[in-house]
Scaffold this motif. Structure first.
Motif, mmCIF file in Angstrom:
data_model
loop_
_atom_site.group_PDB
_atom_site.id
_atom_site.type_symbol
_atom_site.label_atom_id
_atom_site.label_comp_id
_atom_site.label_asym_id
_atom_site.label_seq_id
_atom_site.Cartn_x
_atom_site.Cartn_y
_atom_site.Cartn_z
ATOM 1 N N ILE A 265 -4.891 5.697 -0.323
ATOM 2 C CA ILE A 265 -4.563 5.833 -1.752
ATOM 3 C C ILE A 265 -5.383 6.949 -2.376
ATOM 4 O O ILE A 265 -4.878 7.744 -3.181
ATOM 5 N N LYS B 226 1.795 2.106 -3.470
ATOM 6 C CA LYS B 226 0.695 2.715 -4.217
ATOM 7 C C LYS B 226 0.532 4.188 -3.854
ATOM 8 O O LYS B 226 0.287 5.032 -4.732
ATOM 9 N N VAL B 227 0.684 4.489 -2.577
ATOM 10 C CA VAL B 227 0.571 5.884 -2.135
ATOM 11 C C VAL B 227 1.691 6.726 -2.737
ATOM 12 O O VAL B 227 1.444 7.823 -3.264
ATOM 13 N N GLU C 55 -6.664 1.197 3.756
ATOM 14 C CA GLU C 55 -5.629 1.360 2.742
ATOM 15 C C GLU C 55 -6.189 2.078 1.516
ATOM 16 O O GLU C 55 -5.524 2.927 0.924
ATOM 17 N N SER D 119 -6.711 1.986 -8.576
ATOM 18 C CA SER D 119 -5.913 1.051 -7.806
ATOM 19 C C SER D 119 -6.816 0.004 -7.175
ATOM 20 O O SER D 119 -8.003 0.249 -6.951
ATOM 21 N N VAL E 148 0.830 -1.205 0.000
ATOM 22 C CA VAL E 148 0.000 0.000 0.000
ATOM 23 C C VAL E 148 0.868 1.260 0.000
ATOM 24 O O VAL E 148 0.515 2.268 -0.625
ATOM 25 N N THR F 207 -10.484 3.514 -6.118
ATOM 26 C CA THR F 207 -9.860 2.300 -5.579
ATOM 27 C C THR F 207 -10.926 1.220 -5.506
ATOM 28 O O THR F 207 -12.098 1.511 -5.227
ATOM 29 N N THR G 128 1.168 7.199 -6.517
ATOM 30 C CA THR G 128 0.094 8.157 -6.790
ATOM 31 C C THR G 128 0.578 9.584 -6.592
ATOM 32 O O THR G 128 0.335 10.472 -7.432
ATOM 33 N N SER H 272 -7.187 -2.606 -3.733
ATOM 34 C CA SER H 272 -6.756 -2.641 -2.353
ATOM 35 C C SER H 272 -7.480 -3.768 -1.634
ATOM 36 O O SER H 272 -8.590 -4.155 -2.017
#
Length: 513
Positions: free
Chosen positions: A484, A455-456, A480, A473, A452, A492, A459, A475
């Motif tokens: 994001i 992904k953050v 989480e 995304s 995670v 998400t 982004t 998740s």
């Protein structure tokens, strides 16, 4: 009684440190020392230490077997692995031996033995940290694991020298072990997906690999690793690793408890451990310098070096066999190194983000083995992460638009490229990658990364680079997903929820038809 004490202390202190944001293993280490301090009051039997040592050994064998399932043997011969491990070992001994000689042990033999023991990094902690972040297959993870395997081979030779043990002539039969691969693949296919598969994994790790290698005078840990590596190419190797995960984690609690059960430290032990802990950053700096020297980029060198910045449980094995007077100081030293290393590795990626501008100038201005692309061509959709979710997205979109995918696992990239897929090597959390990347034609990005945090970061980097297109995304958890979205993603999708929606949609279509 024993089980109640071990599990009770481990769970209580593991939960406590987790609540303050530290890895539970630090609680397990503390639990070991606390059990030792209260052993007389609790009236624990003396054979308890032998039992927990056996449990710990099973955990280590299972861990190394699962590491082997993800190991690329060819990576051991690469310059950064072979040269890095040997150069680091020699440099560490040259630094530590004089310091130990001048401060604690005026005997060069013992000083050199202690320095050699402290030159190694913990296979258990590093593998556990990398596996927990799903980075064993990433480039920096492969380098770290390769160095650990080389260290284990050096350690096995050192232990044989100190104990006067030489492998049996039958040890040469180990060279024939690769011939067993077709048989092992067939057995793997026959085990199914349930309890028989678990037993098959334990059989290879503990009985055939561990006990088999030990019977011919070789390390049981090496045996578990080798038999895991033999199955690494099987298409169900990942499934077997996940099947053994819970069992392995449970037994590994015993490993961390065992360190604290070695005895309570005195003032001299605390002073020794404190000095060695102060020297711990040297390991990280030296690993970083050597890996950069061997052409790695700053990020890969930093993450590999940080994973290896701890002291090895092998130090306790050396102490027990050669210098028992140092067993408790070394146990405390190893425990403190875990306390320092585990939290740092948990925040390794944000830490690199802060230090990147200072570390990148140390990179050599040549082609790096972990080189990344600067252009995505005319691709309209970018998929980041080519695991099961990313691969499924790629297959669906392949003939519908211009497509490119990125992944940090070199072997996975090579596998997709052999199939003709447009997949490139890159690490989404690397600042240099984002600084040079051209997103001229990209309209949408699909984030299928495992972590995670990755992904953050991806982004945020996309938005900071001026990308205004669609970012979606998947998740596993709602909290989480929220993180994001807060980073700038447009949508998400909760994987399990969307799977249920998909099933429901198929039913609706069937009924409608």
């Amino acid at each position: 009684m024993l089980e109640a004490v071990w599990i009770g202390f481990a769970f209580s202190l593991g939960l406590l440190v987790r609540l303050i944001g530290l890895p539970p293993l630090i609680g397990y280490l503390a639990a070991g020392f606390m059990i030792t301090a209260t052993a007389t009051d609790l009236d624990l039997p003396k054979e308890g230490n032998a039992i927990i040592a056996h449990v710990a050994h099973l955990g280590v064998l299972l861990l190394l077997f699962t590491v082997g399932l993800k190991l690329n043997i060819r990576s051991l011969g690469k310059p950064e692995v072979l040269g890095g491990s040997l150069a680091h070992f020699a440099s560490s001994v040259l630094l530590y031996a004089p310091i130990i000689y001048l401060t604690f042990e005026p005997d060069w033999y013992y000083a050199l033995m202690l320095a050699a023991a402290l030159a190694f990094s913990s296979t258990v902690l590093a593998a556990k940290v990398l596996e927990g972040k799903r980075e064993i297959r990433a480039f920096h993870g492969r380098v770290a694991i390769g160095i650990l395997v080389m260290q284990d081979l050096i350690a096995m030779g050192l232990l044989s020298f100190t104990q006067g043990i030489t492998p049996s002539p039958f040890a040469l039969l180990v060279l024939l072990v690769p011939l067993l691969r077709p048989l092992l693949y067939k057995l793997m296919d026959l085990t199914g997906h349930d309890d028989l598969q678990i037993l098959f994994g334990v059989l290879l790790a503990v009985v055939i690999g561990g006990s088999g290698f030990l019977a011919v005078g070789l390390s049981s840990e090496l045996g578990a690793l080798v038999f895991g590596a033999l199955l690494a190419g099987h298409n169900r190797a990942g499934e077997l690793s996940k099947t053994l995960w819970g069992l392995k984690e449970f037994f590994l609690v015993g490993f961390f408890l065992k360190i604290g059960l070695g005895g309570l430290p005195d003032q001299q032990a605390w002073l020794f451990a404190a000095l060695m802990t102060v020297l711990l950053p040297f390991k990280a700096v030296l690993f970083f310098a050597l890996l950069v020297l061997f052409r790695l980029r700053a990020r890969s060198a930093f993450l590999s070096g940080l994973a290896l910045s701890n002291y090895s449980e092998f130090a306790l094995i050396v102490a027990a066999s050669v210098m028992p007077q140092f067993l408790i100081p070394l146990a405390l030293t190893v425990a403190l190194s875990f306390v320092v290393s585990a939290p740092l590795n948990r925040f390794a990626h944000p830490l690199y983000e802060r230090l990147a501008n200072r570390l990148i100038p140390y990179e050599r201005d040549i082609h790096h083995p972990d080189e990344q692309p600067v252009s995505l061509g005319d691709a309209e959709v970018l998929i980041m992460g080519m695991g099961r979710t990313g691969s499924a997205a790629y297959e669906y979109l392949e003939h519908k638009c211009h497509l490119v995918a990125l992944d940090s696992d070199p072997s996975k990239v090579a596998e997709h490229q052999e199939k003709g897929n447009n997949v490139l090597f890159a690490d989404a959390e690397d600042q240099v990658f984002w600084q040079g990347l051209k997103l001229q034609a990209v309209k949408a990005v699909v984030l299928c990364l495992n972590d995670v945090e990755a992904k953050v970061i991806a982004t945020k980097k996309l938005r900071q680079a001026g990308f205004s297109g669609l970012i979606v995304s998947h998740s596993m958890h709602k909290d989480e997903a929220a993180a994001i979205l807060d980073a700038g993603a447009d949508h998400t999708y909760l994987t399990m929820s969307e799977a249920g929606v998909g099933l429901g949609e198929r039913v609706r279509q069937h009924i409608t038809l």
